[in-house]
Design a protein around this motif. Structure first.
Motif, PDB file in Angstrom:
ATOM      1  N   TRP A  83       0.829  -1.204   0.000  1.00 43.06           N
ATOM      2  CA  TRP A  83       0.000   0.000   0.000  1.00 43.06           C
ATOM      3  C   TRP A  83       0.865   1.257   0.000  1.00 43.06           C
ATOM      4  CZ3 TRP A  83      -4.729  -0.282  -1.505  1.00 43.06           C
ATOM      5  CH2 TRP A  83      -5.474  -1.448  -1.289  1.00 43.06           C
ATOM      6  N   ARG A  84       1.961   1.214   0.751  1.00 40.72           N
ATOM      7  CA  ARG A  84       2.882   2.363   0.740  1.00 40.72           C
ATOM      8  C   ARG A  84       3.550   2.484  -0.618  1.00 40.72           C
ATOM      9  NH1 ARG A  84       4.230   4.209   5.875  1.00 40.72           N
ATOM     10  NH2 ARG A  84       6.345   4.800   5.299  1.00 40.72           N
ATOM     11  N   LEU A  85       3.831   1.345  -1.244  1.00 36.92           N
ATOM     12  CA  LEU A  85       4.394   1.366  -2.594  1.00 36.92           C
ATOM     13  C   LEU A  85       3.413   1.989  -3.580  1.00 36.92           C
ATOM     14  CD1 LEU A  85       6.510   0.545  -4.718  1.00 36.92           C
ATOM     15  CD2 LEU A  85       5.397  -1.693  -4.825  1.00 36.92           C
ATOM     16  N   LEU A  86       2.142   1.602  -3.461  1.00 38.59           N
ATOM     17  CA  LEU A  86       1.120   2.171  -4.336  1.00 38.59           C
ATOM     18  C   LEU A  86       1.033   3.680  -4.152  1.00 38.59           C
ATOM     19  CD1 LEU A  86      -1.225   1.815  -6.336  1.00 38.59           C
ATOM     20  CD2 LEU A  86      -2.726   1.389  -4.375  1.00 38.59           C
ATOM     21  N   GLY A  87       1.103   4.134  -2.882  1.00 41.06           N
ATOM     22  CA  GLY A  87       1.067   5.572  -2.625  1.00 41.06           C
ATOM     23  C   GLY A  87       2.266   6.289  -3.218  1.00 41.06           C
TER      24      GLY A  87
END
Length: 309
Positions: free
Chosen positions: A146-150
């Motif tokens: 999720w942090r990667l997606l952000g």
């Protein structure tokens, strides 16, 4: 290639051909039979491409006719044709080695412009190894999906902003320094990868979206340099910008998906690979950072040397 109808059935052709070993690329243009067949004038070199500029007379309008690029099938490039006809909105078409013939439409929609520039954006990001290496470094650095997606979303948003500003002429930064700083941004991520887990969380791990957004602004200027060479259709500038950004995003998603699938496949097929990543994380980080940083450092030195040369 820009084809502009100056007066009824009189067309000006302006063509930029790539330089191949100090000669224009061995491609030509074949207009419909009802147009004058006089050869274009000898091209001249402007420092980056070979320029031809001439006028041709046709017996009737080009709508519904075929324009082809003989020799394109023997290359690894493509040709963007833009037609500015008196009775139609500006038309954009992209010819590739597998499709060297273009039929001039009798009716034009903004959707066709959108599709053309989506293809150009996708191709550009998949051929932009420096941009892909930056995204790969983000993949290695940020484990939480999720942090990667952000982070990737912030990167996309940032380069979309500067791409639009530069393409509209509101911001101008010389290309060589931009390309050098893009390489430097990859070196920064390589250092972050090497030092991960050594003394607490790194800046890029705590606020990955801030780092990716900041460097995304620089990468957007790099995209703008490529887009300036392609050009934007005057009647559909915002549609073309939207299409190019969508294409870049599609290319990034494809790249991320391929890397993740390849990593999962290697972990299943080669147990040593999974063991190295899970049990010897610091060794994996160091090895990856040296590979990524070494490539980026080479690009940095090459671009700085080219700038001063």
């Amino acid at each position: 290639m820009q084809i502009t109808e100056r007066s009824p059935d009189v067309y000006r052709l302006f063509w930029r051909k790539p330089d191949v070993r100090q000669k224009p690329m061995a491609i030509s243009v074949l207009l419909p039979e009802h147009c004058e067949t006089a050869s274009p004038p000898q091209p001249w070199y402007d420092g980056s491409a070979w320029i031809s500029d001439w006028t041709t007379q046709c017996s009737h309008e080009l709508a519904g006719d075929l324009i082809s690029i003989p020799g394109l099938q023997d290359t690894q490039t493509d040709v963007l044709i833009r037609l500015d006809l008196m009775d139609l909105p500006e038309v954009s078409a992209r010819l590739i080695p597998d499709q060297t013939v273009f039929e001039v439409p009798t009716d034009v929609s903004s959707f066709s412009v959108l599709l053309t520039y989506i293809g150009l954006g996708t191709d550009h990001i998949l051929e932009g190894f420096d941009h892909l290496l930056f995204v790969f470094a983000l993949l290695v650095l940020i484990r939480d999906r999720w942090r990667l997606l952000g982070a990737i979303t912030a990167f996309t948003l940032a380069h979309s902003i500067t791409l639009a500003l530069a393409s509209l002429g509101l911001v101008h930064v010389p290309s060589p320094p931009v390309e050098a700083v893009i390489a430097l941004s990859i070196v920064f991520l390589a250092v972050e990868i090497a030092k991960r887990n050594s003394s607490g969380s790194r800046l890029s791990e705590r606020w990955p979206w801030i780092v990716s957004f900041s460097f995304g602004l620089l990468h957007g200027l790099g995209f703008a340099g490529a887009l300036s060479e392609i050009g934007l259709p005057e009647g559909d500038i915002f549609v073309a910008l939207l299409g190019f950004n969508i294409g870049v995003e599609i290319g990034q998603i494809l790249f991320v998906a391929v890397v993740l699938l390849l990593g999962a496949a290697l972990s299943r097929m080669i147990p040593v690979f999974a063991h190295l990543r899970l049990e010897n994380g610091q060794i994996w980080n160091t090895a990856t950072s040296y590979v990524v940083g070494g490539i980026a450092s080479f690009w940095l030195v090459e671009r700085v040397a080219g700038f001063w040369a």
